[in-house]
Design a protein around this motif. Structure first.
Motif, PDB file in Angstrom:
ATOM      1  N   VAL A 182       1.123  -1.057  -0.486  1.00 31.65           N
ATOM      2  CA  VAL A 182      -0.120   0.004  -0.446  1.00 31.65           C
ATOM      3  C   VAL A 182       1.084   1.045  -0.092  1.00 31.65           C
ATOM      4  O   VAL A 182       1.779   1.188   0.993  1.00 31.65           O
ATOM      5  N   ARG A 183       0.655   1.587  -1.117  1.00 36.87           N
ATOM      6  CA  ARG A 183       1.358   3.724  -1.189  1.00 36.87           C
ATOM      7  C   ARG A 183       0.130   4.208  -0.864  1.00 36.87           C
ATOM      8  O   ARG A 183      -0.923   4.518  -1.517  1.00 36.87           O
ATOM      9  N   MET A 184       0.196   5.328  -0.306  1.00 39.09           N
ATOM     10  CA  MET A 184      -0.571   6.249   0.302  1.00 39.09           C
ATOM     11  C   MET A 184       0.078   7.370   1.607  1.00 39.09           C
ATOM     12  O   MET A 184       1.065   7.838   1.518  1.00 39.09           O
ATOM     13  N   PRO A 185      -0.751   8.870   1.385  1.00 42.49           N
ATOM     14  CA  PRO A 185       0.625   9.668   1.784  1.00 42.49           C
ATOM     15  C   PRO A 185       0.739   9.707   3.244  1.00 42.49           C
ATOM     16  O   PRO A 185      -0.399   8.978   3.577  1.00 42.49           O
ATOM     17  N   SER A 186       2.006   9.519   3.551  1.00 48.39           N
ATOM     18  CA  SER A 186       1.989   9.649   5.136  1.00 48.39           C
ATOM     19  C   SER A 186       1.891  10.470   6.323  1.00 48.39           C
ATOM     20  O   SER A 186       1.372   9.793   7.378  1.00 48.39           O
ATOM     21  N   LEU A 230       0.099  -0.213  18.160  1.00 48.13           N
ATOM     22  CA  LEU A 230       0.239   0.834  17.306  1.00 48.13           C
ATOM     23  C   LEU A 230       1.141   1.609  18.698  1.00 48.13           C
ATOM     24  O   LEU A 230       1.420   2.846  17.790  1.00 48.13           O
ATOM     25  N   ARG A 231       1.527   1.858  19.421  1.00 49.40           N
ATOM     26  CA  ARG A 231       2.807   2.677  20.101  1.00 49.40           C
ATOM     27  C   ARG A 231       3.601   2.565  18.872  1.00 49.40           C
ATOM     28  O   ARG A 231       4.681   3.380  18.833  1.00 49.40           O
ATOM     29  N   TYR A 232       4.660   1.319  18.303  1.00 47.71           N
ATOM     30  CA  TYR A 232       5.523   1.121  17.328  1.00 47.71           C
ATOM     31  C   TYR A 232       4.512   1.963  16.379  1.00 47.71           C
ATOM     32  O   TYR A 232       5.344   2.707  15.336  1.00 47.71           O
ATOM     33  N   MET A 233       3.692   2.175  15.951  1.00 48.30           N
ATOM     34  CA  MET A 233       3.094   2.379  14.166  1.00 48.30           C
ATOM     35  C   MET A 233       3.433   4.045  14.368  1.00 48.30           C
ATOM     36  O   MET A 233       3.519   4.403  13.756  1.00 48.30           O
ATOM     37  N   ASN A 234       2.939   4.385  16.165  1.00 44.96           N
ATOM     38  CA  ASN A 234       2.818   5.844  16.090  1.00 44.96           C
ATOM     39  C   ASN A 234       4.465   6.591  15.723  1.00 44.96           C
ATOM     40  O   ASN A 234       4.308   7.536  15.194  1.00 44.96           O
ATOM     41  N   SER A 235       4.990   5.455  16.512  1.00 41.57           N
ATOM     42  CA  SER A 235       6.701   6.072  16.727  1.00 41.57           C
ATOM     43  C   SER A 235       6.649   6.109  15.406  1.00 41.57           C
ATOM     44  O   SER A 235       7.735   7.045  14.827  1.00 41.57           O
ATOM     45  N   PHE A 236       6.608   4.992  14.323  1.00 42.09           N
ATOM     46  CA  PHE A 236       7.355   5.181  13.240  1.00 42.09           C
ATOM     47  C   PHE A 236       7.352   6.904  11.719  1.00 42.09           C
ATOM     48  O   PHE A 236       7.955   7.049  11.638  1.00 42.09           O
ATOM     49  N   THR A 237       6.032   7.087  12.941  1.00 44.38           N
ATOM     50  CA  THR A 237       4.896   8.349  11.811  1.00 44.38           C
ATOM     51  C   THR A 237       6.481  10.173  11.773  1.00 44.38           C
ATOM     52  O   THR A 237       5.906  10.536  11.155  1.00 44.38           O
ATOM     53  N   LYS A 238       6.927   9.384  13.112  1.00 49.91           N
ATOM     54  CA  LYS A 238       7.575  10.655  13.574  1.00 49.91           C
ATOM     55  C   LYS A 238       8.687  10.857  12.181  1.00 49.91           C
ATOM     56  O   LYS A 238       8.849  11.703  12.008  1.00 49.91           O
ATOM     57  N   ALA A 239       8.970  10.150  10.969  1.00 43.25           N
ATOM     58  CA  ALA A 239       9.788  10.396   9.726  1.00 43.25           C
ATOM     59  C   ALA A 239       8.368  11.116   8.317  1.00 43.25           C
ATOM     60  O   ALA A 239       8.725  11.289   7.312  1.00 43.25           O
ATOM     61  N   THR A 240       7.275  10.954   9.414  1.00 45.23           N
ATOM     62  CA  THR A 240       6.637  11.339   8.295  1.00 45.23           C
ATOM     63  C   THR A 240       6.799  12.600   7.634  1.00 45.23           C
ATOM     64  O   THR A 240       6.602  12.999   6.260  1.00 45.23           O
ATOM     65  N   PRO A 241       7.820  13.913   8.122  1.00 43.01           N
ATOM     66  CA  PRO A 241       8.206  14.882   7.513  1.00 43.01           C
ATOM     67  C   PRO A 241       9.649  14.742   6.397  1.00 43.01           C
ATOM     68  O   PRO A 241       9.755  15.397   5.721  1.00 43.01           O
ATOM     69  N   LEU A 242      10.068  13.541   6.313  1.00 41.40           N
ATOM     70  CA  LEU A 242      10.847  12.712   5.798  1.00 41.40           C
ATOM     71  C   LEU A 242       9.743  13.258   4.212  1.00 41.40           C
ATOM     72  O   LEU A 242      10.880  13.082   3.378  1.00 41.40           O
ATOM     73  N   SER A 243       9.193  12.649   4.087  1.00 39.21           N
ATOM     74  CA  SER A 243       8.136  12.332   2.954  1.00 39.21           C
ATOM     75  C   SER A 243       6.839  12.391   2.681  1.00 39.21           C
ATOM     76  O   SER A 243       5.981  11.942   3.607  1.00 39.21           O
ATOM     77  N   ASN A 244       6.257  12.560   1.152  1.00 40.29           N
ATOM     78  CA  ASN A 244       4.700  12.364   1.119  1.00 40.29           C
ATOM     79  C   ASN A 244       3.557  11.433   1.902  1.00 40.29           C
ATOM     80  O   ASN A 244       2.425  11.172   1.493  1.00 40.29           O
ATOM     81  N   GLN A 245       4.906  10.895   0.752  1.00 36.64           N
ATOM     82  CA  GLN A 245       4.066   9.086   1.008  1.00 36.64           C
ATOM     83  C   GLN A 245       4.707   7.911   1.666  1.00 36.64           C
ATOM     84  O   GLN A 245       6.207   8.191   1.731  1.00 36.64           O
ATOM     85  N   VAL A 246       4.315   7.381   2.368  1.00 36.81           N
ATOM     86  CA  VAL A 246       4.589   5.990   2.737  1.00 36.81           C
ATOM     87  C   VAL A 246       4.378   4.265   2.096  1.00 36.81           C
ATOM     88  O   VAL A 246       3.264   4.625   1.918  1.00 36.81           O
ATOM     89  N   THR A 247       5.262   3.865   2.104  1.00 36.83           N
ATOM     90  CA  THR A 247       4.550   2.863   1.730  1.00 36.83           C
ATOM     91  C   THR A 247       4.942   1.304   2.655  1.00 36.83           C
ATOM     92  O   THR A 247       5.921   0.786   3.517  1.00 36.83           O
ATOM     93  N   ILE A 248       3.451   0.840   3.245  1.00 39.04           N
ATOM     94  CA  ILE A 248       3.625  -0.286   3.229  1.00 39.04           C
ATOM     95  C   ILE A 248       3.240  -1.577   2.733  1.00 39.04           C
ATOM     96  O   ILE A 248       1.941  -2.070   2.500  1.00 39.04           O
ATOM     97  N   SER A 249       4.182  -2.945   3.395  1.00 41.10           N
ATOM     98  CA  SER A 249       4.351  -3.270   3.329  1.00 41.10           C
ATOM     99  C   SER A 249       3.905  -5.223   3.787  1.00 41.10           C
ATOM    100  O   SER A 249       4.298  -5.028   4.840  1.00 41.10           O
TER     101      SER A 249
END
Lengths: 14, 257
Positions: B137-141, B209-228
């Protein structure tokens, strides 16, 4: 409840 | 001798902000390929893999492979002192016990250097097999970050299910349940607003969810995120770092006993 998995059971040390 | 000059120094600031709460200490490895890091969180539930390719640096000198143990919180503290437009240079001597971060303002009227002590860290490198994913899944980060934040106010775990209908994020908690479905959407003005779902077969996995939320701190790096996603394998949450590399977070699923 499902049990939290561990990264080391999926990826091995090299 | 190591000397890496990164014109877009803010990328390194953002990288550190995205990993410093997940991992305490880690070895940064420097080779002809690039500047990289692989580290697990203290409970071995998540793993982060960073690669900044050598071609992405304006100047990249790494005479021999070097592994530098750093406390990521301390490194983040030092990089916070760099301006967002500053050029950042990382310098170290072979066998030395310090690393120097040099910050140059774009107009060259301010030059700062911060020297940080290195630490000895037992390096534990894991082999990550190439996987065929059942769904990507590729979606807006920012959208993904919003979903993780919203769901964590209801429950502790998220079930991510990909079907031909789309990708569904579900949680349940004491106060009730929540389901958020995102459908493929490629009819957008800007490519970064697209949601693209590549599904080989349906897949459903449960994560903390605690970990997922931690990963989203990378949001400023990229407009898109890829979830495999693949059944009974760690999910890979990937943010591209400009044109020069990536930061990938691997999270072990919660599995039925």
């Amino acid at each position: 409840d499902p049990k939290q998995g561990n990264i080391l059971s999926f990826f091995k040390r090299v | 001798m190591l000397e890496l000059r990164l014109v877009q120094g803010s990328l390194l600031k953002k990288v550190l902000e995205s990993v410093k709460d997940l991992v305490n200490d880690a070895n940064f490895d420097c080779s002809a390929t690039g500047f990289s890091l692989q580290a697990m969180d203290s409970s071995h539930v998540a793993l982060v893999a960073l690669l900044l390719r050598s071609e992405g640096f304006e100047h990249y000198r790494c005479d021999r492979n070097l592994s530098m143990g750093m406390n990521l919180n301390n490194m983040a503290k030092m990089l916070k002192c760099a301006g967002n437009d500053d050029i950042v240079t990382i310098k170290a001597d072979d066998g030395g016990d310090t690393v120097t971060f040099m910050f140059e303002s774009p107009t060259q009227d301010k030059i700062a250097d911060f020297e940080m002590k290195l630490m000895d860290i037992d390096s534990e490198h894991l082999g990550i097999p190439e996987a065929e994913f059942q769904a990507i899944v590729r979606m807006p980060s920012a959208e993904f970050a919003r979903i993780c934040k919203d769901l964590s106010s209801i429950g502790d775990t998220v079930v991510i299910s990909v079907t031909k209908e789309g990708v569904k994020f579900s949680t349940r908690g004491d106060i009730g349940t929540a389901n958020i479905v995102c459908r493929q959407n490629t009819t957008v003005d800007k490519p970064e607003d697209a949601t693209v779902i590549e599904m080989q077969e349906p897949v459903s996995l449960t994560f903390a969810l605690r970990y997922m939320n931690s990963f989203t701190k990378a949001t400023p790096l990229s407009n898109q995120v890829t979830i495999s996603l693949s059944s009974e394998l760690p999910v890979v949450v990937e943010y591209k770092v400009a044109e020069m590399g990536y930061i990938r977070f691997y999270l072990a699923p919660k599995l039925e006993e």
